[in-house]
Design a protein around this motif. Sequence first.
Motif, mmCIF file in Angstrom:
data_model
loop_
_atom_site.group_PDB
_atom_site.id
_atom_site.type_symbol
_atom_site.label_atom_id
_atom_site.label_comp_id
_atom_site.label_asym_id
_atom_site.label_seq_id
_atom_site.Cartn_x
_atom_site.Cartn_y
_atom_site.Cartn_z
ATOM 1 N N LEU A 170 0.810 -1.214 0.000
ATOM 2 C CA LEU A 170 0.000 0.000 0.000
ATOM 3 C C LEU A 170 0.845 1.266 0.000
ATOM 4 O O LEU A 170 1.953 1.296 0.526
ATOM 5 N N SER A 171 0.260 2.321 -0.561
ATOM 6 C CA SER A 171 0.748 3.680 -0.383
ATOM 7 C C SER A 171 -0.279 4.385 0.491
ATOM 8 O O SER A 171 -1.449 4.510 0.112
ATOM 9 N N VAL A 172 0.143 4.829 1.678
ATOM 10 C CA VAL A 172 -0.793 5.397 2.640
ATOM 11 C C VAL A 172 -0.380 6.825 2.985
ATOM 12 O O VAL A 172 0.709 7.060 3.520
ATOM 13 N N LEU A 173 -1.254 7.766 2.662
ATOM 14 C CA LEU A 173 -1.050 9.167 3.020
ATOM 15 C C LEU A 173 -2.074 9.552 4.073
ATOM 16 O O LEU A 173 -3.254 9.223 3.941
ATOM 17 N N VAL A 174 -1.618 10.229 5.105
ATOM 18 C CA VAL A 174 -2.488 10.602 6.214
ATOM 19 C C VAL A 174 -2.635 12.113 6.255
ATOM 20 O O VAL A 174 -1.642 12.851 6.312
ATOM 21 N N ALA A 175 -3.868 12.574 6.192
ATOM 22 C CA ALA A 175 -4.162 14.002 6.242
ATOM 23 C C ALA A 175 -4.425 14.403 7.686
ATOM 24 O O ALA A 175 -5.400 13.960 8.300
ATOM 25 N N SER A 176 -3.532 15.231 8.228
ATOM 26 C CA SER A 176 -3.638 15.644 9.620
ATOM 27 C C SER A 176 -3.414 17.143 9.722
ATOM 28 O O SER A 176 -2.659 17.719 8.931
ATOM 29 N N ASP A 177 -4.035 17.778 10.717
ATOM 30 C CA ASP A 177 -3.827 19.207 10.897
ATOM 31 C C ASP A 177 -3.115 19.520 12.211
ATOM 32 O O ASP A 177 -3.126 20.656 12.669
ATOM 33 N N VAL A 178 -2.490 18.498 12.821
ATOM 34 C CA VAL A 178 -1.736 18.744 14.045
ATOM 35 C C VAL A 178 -0.353 18.104 13.935
ATOM 36 O O VAL A 178 -0.145 17.169 13.173
ATOM 37 N N SER A 179 0.587 18.622 14.726
ATOM 38 C CA SER A 179 1.962 18.119 14.694
ATOM 39 C C SER A 179 2.429 17.631 16.063
ATOM 40 O O SER A 179 3.619 17.445 16.287
ATOM 41 N N ASN A 180 1.493 17.386 16.968
ATOM 42 C CA ASN A 180 1.846 16.986 18.325
ATOM 43 C C ASN A 180 2.547 15.628 18.365
ATOM 44 O O ASN A 180 2.190 14.716 17.609
#
Length: 377
Positions: free
Chosen positions: A187-197
């Motif tokens: 798989l190629s898995v991209l994760v969309a996140s708006d935090v960097s904690n």
Amino acid sequence: MFKVLISPDSFKESLDGMEVAMAIRQGLEKGIDGVQSICLPVADGGDGTIEALVKASNGSFMTSRVLDPLGLPIDAIWGVMGDGVTAVIEMARASGLALLTDEQRDPRYTTTFGTGQLIYEAIQKGYKKLIIGIGGSATNDGGVGMAQALGVKFLDQNGKELPFGGAPLVDLKEIDMSNISPEISELSVLVASDVSNPLCGKTGASAIYGPQKGATPKMVLELDSALKNYADVISSTLGKNVELSSGSGAAGGLGAGLMAFMNAELRPGIDLVTEALDFDKYLQDCDLVITGEGAIDGSTIFNKAPVGVAKRAKKYNIPVIAFAGTLGDGYQKVYDHGIDAVFNVQNKPMSLQDSMKNTKELLVDSVERVIRVSTLF
């Protein structure tokens, strides 16, 4: 002809992204003659990510029966983009805070198992690329539930499998990867996140986001200790250091789980979405960009959707205005990040409930008023 690109995020619990865009278009057309507009809603990994990617690419939606954060069966929507090879999943559809009442919120026991079931469903249908939005979680389990749904076993010192939730991770001694779905390696898995904690510590998943999921100060300490143990076992078993990785604390540590068990790449959600939509193509020859979301405040500058849109528009020197259901502390900071003007849609004193109930009408009216003023100059 005056050309406008309309690219808002959703107004949470009121209108989805396309509904917001259509209301803005209606206000535009009432306020100025002969306007040409393009509706291209965006998202930053939370609510609306599926709609933004699937609808804009002429993809399709699917529904799967999965477990909610409490382990109860629900139907959850996911999507496939128009390319036919990329599945889009929002963890909030299966493991989201909005699925629970205030009384049900307890991140010691909530699970991401349902999110893992959606991933497994996509894999079994042959999709090789995944985009996973991880905003709006009800969980603090480090993505363990997600991994359990994919065949990973988490064992205590007696070799017994751990139950759902973040709290049991304090007893984790061994991770058994022998039964993980073999397709994951392809798989190629991209994760969309708006935090960097990071995963743990004072700025980690438990301390920063645990309270909004129902955690008391005592629970926060308990959960943070459990995630620290989890990170240590991942390091010793898999040789991966997720504890301090940027974004590993996203979605109660689901970011860490996706890194550890799916070799996922975490990206700022708005960047991932705009790239997938080939956003810059729609900016060509535009005279104005209109964006917005339910609330704009000081945190919006941290690559939330409106600022992500504005940054791209400014590459072409296109003015940007934004509309919001509410303006919070520090909203003026967005002026230094590409947004030229911000407008609250409310036209008189009203309760939050009334504002949310009448969001469409308020938005149409606000856009018309602003555009009528702009035509005077």
